[in-house]
Design a protein around this motif. Structure first.
Motif, PDB file in Angstrom:
ATOM      1  N   LEU A   1       0.639  -1.517   0.210  1.00  0.00           N
ATOM      2  CA  LEU A   1      -0.308   0.208   0.221  1.00  0.00           C
ATOM      3  C   LEU A   1       1.294   1.122   0.201  1.00  0.00           C
ATOM      4  CD1 LEU A   1      -2.632  -1.189   2.711  1.00  0.00           C
ATOM      5  CD2 LEU A   1      -2.686  -1.175  -0.176  1.00  0.00           C
ATOM      6  N   THR A   2       2.289   1.476   0.429  1.00  0.00           N
ATOM      7  CA  THR A   2       3.055   2.711   0.282  1.00  0.00           C
ATOM      8  C   THR A   2       3.987   2.566  -1.146  1.00  0.00           C
ATOM      9  OG1 THR A   2       2.751   1.751   3.233  1.00  0.00           O
ATOM     10  CG2 THR A   2       4.203   3.200   1.938  1.00  0.00           C
ATOM     11  N   LYS A   3       4.181   3.248  -1.076  1.00  0.00           N
ATOM     12  CA  LYS A   3       4.968   3.591  -2.081  1.00  0.00           C
ATOM     13  C   LYS A   3       6.912   3.561  -1.666  1.00  0.00           C
ATOM     14  CE  LYS A   3       3.017   7.427  -5.055  1.00  0.00           C
ATOM     15  NZ  LYS A   3       2.594   8.886  -5.598  1.00  0.00           N
ATOM     16  N   ASN A   4       6.801   3.481  -0.451  1.00  0.00           N
ATOM     17  CA  ASN A   4       7.955   3.867   0.162  1.00  0.00           C
ATOM     18  C   ASN A   4       8.183   3.057   1.377  1.00  0.00           C
ATOM     19  OD1 ASN A   4      11.004   4.099   0.418  1.00  0.00           O
ATOM     20  ND2 ASN A   4      11.170   5.978   0.090  1.00  0.00           N
ATOM     21  N   SER A   5       8.352   1.775   1.387  1.00  0.00           N
ATOM     22  CA  SER A   5       7.772   1.641   3.054  1.00  0.00           C
ATOM     23  C   SER A   5       8.751   1.226   4.024  1.00  0.00           C
ATOM     24  CB  SER A   5       7.438   0.140   2.907  1.00  0.00           C
ATOM     25  OG  SER A   5       8.278  -0.780   2.296  1.00  0.00           O
ATOM     26  N   THR A   6       9.731   2.659   3.511  1.00  0.00           N
ATOM     27  CA  THR A   6      11.044   2.595   4.084  1.00  0.00           C
ATOM     28  C   THR A   6      11.285   3.217   5.212  1.00  0.00           C
ATOM     29  OG1 THR A   6      12.458   3.488   2.562  1.00  0.00           O
ATOM     30  CG2 THR A   6      12.856   1.586   2.387  1.00  0.00           C
ATOM     31  N   ARG A   7      10.508   4.638   5.256  1.00  0.00           N
ATOM     32  CA  ARG A   7      10.608   5.509   6.038  1.00  0.00           C
ATOM     33  C   ARG A   7       9.393   5.646   7.336  1.00  0.00           C
ATOM     34  NH1 ARG A   7      11.704  10.451   3.291  1.00  0.00           N
ATOM     35  NH2 ARG A   7      12.741  10.277   1.760  1.00  0.00           N
ATOM     36  N   LEU A   8       9.972   5.990   8.881  1.00  0.00           N
ATOM     37  CA  LEU A   8       8.631   5.390   9.738  1.00  0.00           C
ATOM     38  C   LEU A   8       8.031   6.569   9.927  1.00  0.00           C
ATOM     39  CD1 LEU A   8       7.999   3.592  12.156  1.00  0.00           C
ATOM     40  CD2 LEU A   8      10.285   5.094  12.900  1.00  0.00           C
ATOM     41  N   VAL A   9       7.196   7.483  10.619  1.00  0.00           N
ATOM     42  CA  VAL A   9       5.941   8.264  11.412  1.00  0.00           C
ATOM     43  C   VAL A   9       5.955   7.513  12.829  1.00  0.00           C
ATOM     44  CG1 VAL A   9       4.338   9.362  11.202  1.00  0.00           C
ATOM     45  CG2 VAL A   9       5.254   8.040   8.628  1.00  0.00           C
ATOM     46  N   ILE A  10       6.435   9.238  13.032  1.00  0.00           N
ATOM     47  CA  ILE A  10       6.555   9.118  14.893  1.00  0.00           C
ATOM     48  C   ILE A  10       5.759   9.946  15.891  1.00  0.00           C
ATOM     49  CG2 ILE A  10       7.465   9.098  17.004  1.00  0.00           C
ATOM     50  CD1 ILE A  10      10.017   7.865  15.687  1.00  0.00           C
ATOM     51  N   VAL A  11       4.397  10.276  15.796  1.00  0.00           N
ATOM     52  CA  VAL A  11       3.405  10.913  16.274  1.00  0.00           C
ATOM     53  C   VAL A  11       3.030  11.670  17.173  1.00  0.00           C
ATOM     54  CG1 VAL A  11       1.179  11.780  16.040  1.00  0.00           C
ATOM     55  CG2 VAL A  11       2.033  10.414  14.099  1.00  0.00           C
ATOM     56  N   LEU A  12       3.338  12.474  17.631  1.00  0.00           N
ATOM     57  CA  LEU A  12       3.785  13.247  19.313  1.00  0.00           C
ATOM     58  C   LEU A  12       2.250  13.436  19.763  1.00  0.00           C
ATOM     59  CD1 LEU A  12       7.483  14.065  20.122  1.00  0.00           C
ATOM     60  CD2 LEU A  12       6.465  10.988  20.609  1.00  0.00           C
ATOM     61  N   VAL A  13       1.696  13.076  20.577  1.00  0.00           N
ATOM     62  CA  VAL A  13      -0.014  13.683  20.477  1.00  0.00           C
ATOM     63  C   VAL A  13       0.237  14.315  23.122  1.00  0.00           C
ATOM     64  CG1 VAL A  13      -1.214  12.817  19.010  1.00  0.00           C
ATOM     65  CG2 VAL A  13      -0.927  11.622  20.969  1.00  0.00           C
ATOM     66  N   GLY A  14      -0.020  15.661  22.638  1.00  0.00           N
ATOM     67  CA  GLY A  14      -0.381  15.502  24.168  1.00  0.00           C
ATOM     68  C   GLY A  14       0.035  17.484  24.268  1.00  0.00           C
ATOM     69  N   LEU A  15      -1.092  17.738  26.059  1.00  0.00           N
ATOM     70  CA  LEU A  15      -0.944  18.768  25.831  1.00  0.00           C
ATOM     71  C   LEU A  15       0.220  19.222  25.898  1.00  0.00           C
ATOM     72  CD1 LEU A  15      -2.307  18.143  29.492  1.00  0.00           C
ATOM     73  CD2 LEU A  15      -3.382  18.438  27.517  1.00  0.00           C
ATOM     74  N   PRO A  16      -0.496  21.160  25.695  1.00  0.00           N
ATOM     75  CA  PRO A  16       0.399  21.875  24.984  1.00  0.00           C
ATOM     76  C   PRO A  16       1.574  22.271  26.278  1.00  0.00           C
ATOM     77  CG  PRO A  16      -1.676  22.855  25.756  1.00  0.00           C
ATOM     78  CD  PRO A  16      -1.546  21.511  25.452  1.00  0.00           C
ATOM     79  N   ALA A  17       2.954  23.023  25.724  1.00  0.00           N
ATOM     80  CA  ALA A  17       3.549  22.973  26.756  1.00  0.00           C
ATOM     81  C   ALA A  17       4.158  21.966  27.311  1.00  0.00           C
ATOM     82  CB  ALA A  17       3.426  24.322  27.401  1.00  0.00           C
ATOM     83  N   ARG A  18       4.406  20.399  27.228  1.00  0.00           N
ATOM     84  CA  ARG A  18       4.500  19.323  27.527  1.00  0.00           C
ATOM     85  C   ARG A  18       5.845  18.773  27.290  1.00  0.00           C
ATOM     86  NH1 ARG A  18       1.815  21.623  30.778  1.00  0.00           N
ATOM     87  NH2 ARG A  18       0.319  21.105  31.720  1.00  0.00           N
ATOM     88  N   GLY A  19       6.353  18.797  26.043  1.00  0.00           N
ATOM     89  CA  GLY A  19       7.557  18.472  25.326  1.00  0.00           C
ATOM     90  C   GLY A  19       7.214  18.476  24.135  1.00  0.00           C
ATOM     91  N   LYS A  20       6.855  17.877  23.725  1.00  0.00           N
ATOM     92  CA  LYS A  20       6.397  17.205  22.712  1.00  0.00           C
ATOM     93  C   LYS A  20       7.471  17.669  21.694  1.00  0.00           C
ATOM     94  CE  LYS A  20       2.287  18.359  22.211  1.00  0.00           C
ATOM     95  NZ  LYS A  20       2.091  19.265  22.894  1.00  0.00           N
ATOM     96  N   SER A  21       7.456  18.883  20.997  1.00  0.00           N
ATOM     97  CA  SER A  21       9.099  19.969  20.318  1.00  0.00           C
ATOM     98  C   SER A  21       9.762  19.246  20.677  1.00  0.00           C
ATOM     99  CB  SER A  21       8.493  21.279  20.177  1.00  0.00           C
ATOM    100  OG  SER A  21       6.863  21.423  20.035  1.00  0.00           O
ATOM    101  N   PHE A  22      10.375  19.586  22.461  1.00  0.00           N
ATOM    102  CA  PHE A  22      11.731  19.265  22.459  1.00  0.00           C
ATOM    103  C   PHE A  22      11.846  17.568  22.356  1.00  0.00           C
ATOM    104  CE2 PHE A  22      14.525  17.349  26.155  1.00  0.00           C
ATOM    105  CZ  PHE A  22      15.331  18.544  25.886  1.00  0.00           C
ATOM    106  N   VAL A  23      10.916  17.205  22.793  1.00  0.00           N
ATOM    107  CA  VAL A  23      11.230  14.993  22.136  1.00  0.00           C
ATOM    108  C   VAL A  23      11.861  15.447  20.544  1.00  0.00           C
ATOM    109  CG1 VAL A  23      10.480  12.768  22.318  1.00  0.00           C
ATOM    110  CG2 VAL A  23      10.521  14.605  24.279  1.00  0.00           C
TER     111      VAL A  23
END
Length: 131
Positions: free
Chosen positions: A14-36
């Motif tokens: 189903l994927t043109k290029n299955s060698t890539r990985l997606v990591i999704v970070l979710v959570g409350l604002p100002a909890r360090g998602k961008s930092f991580v």
């Protein structure tokens, strides 16, 4: 033939290029998602992986700036913005999430070029004024 092997094969089909990985970070604002995310990016790039961060908050702030220029930017930066009853903010949240998702999928498929990164939301800025 294990179940996980079957899922992996389905993903590859189903994927043109299955060698890539997606990591999704979710959570409350100002909890360090961008930092991580930045720490993960630095490590994975050091390890030799191609990485890119798609921060929906950045897309939202850019969209809010566009509608603020039009004089109709109420509610995007206060607590009201995340209220489920705020239809305008809800439409804006959905739109920027879709833009970020499209950009991520283009990057995964290797279709992004330099011209794409210049103006991610500009082509649909007219729709922000209707929000």
């Amino acid at each position: 033939y294990t179940r996980s092997h079957h899922r992996l094969e389905t993903r590859r089909k189903l994927t043109k290029n299955s060698t890539r990985l997606v990591i999704v970070l979710v959570g409350l604002p100002a909890r360090g998602k961008s930092f991580v995310a930045r720490k993960l990016l630095n490590f994975l790039e050091w390890y030799g992986c191609q990485c890119k961060i798609f921060n929906v908050g950045k897309y939202r702030r850019q969209a809010y700036a566009e509608i603020s220029k039009a004089g109709d930017g109420g509610g995007a930066c206060d607590a009201n913005f995340f209220d489920a009853n705020n239809k305008q903010a809800s439409a804006l949240r959905e739109h920027v999430a879709e833009v970020a998702l499209r950009e991520m999928l283009k990057w995964i498929d290797g279709e992004e070029d330099e011209s794409d990164s210049e103006d991610k939301l500009g082509s649909s800025s007219h729709s922000f004024s209707t929000l």
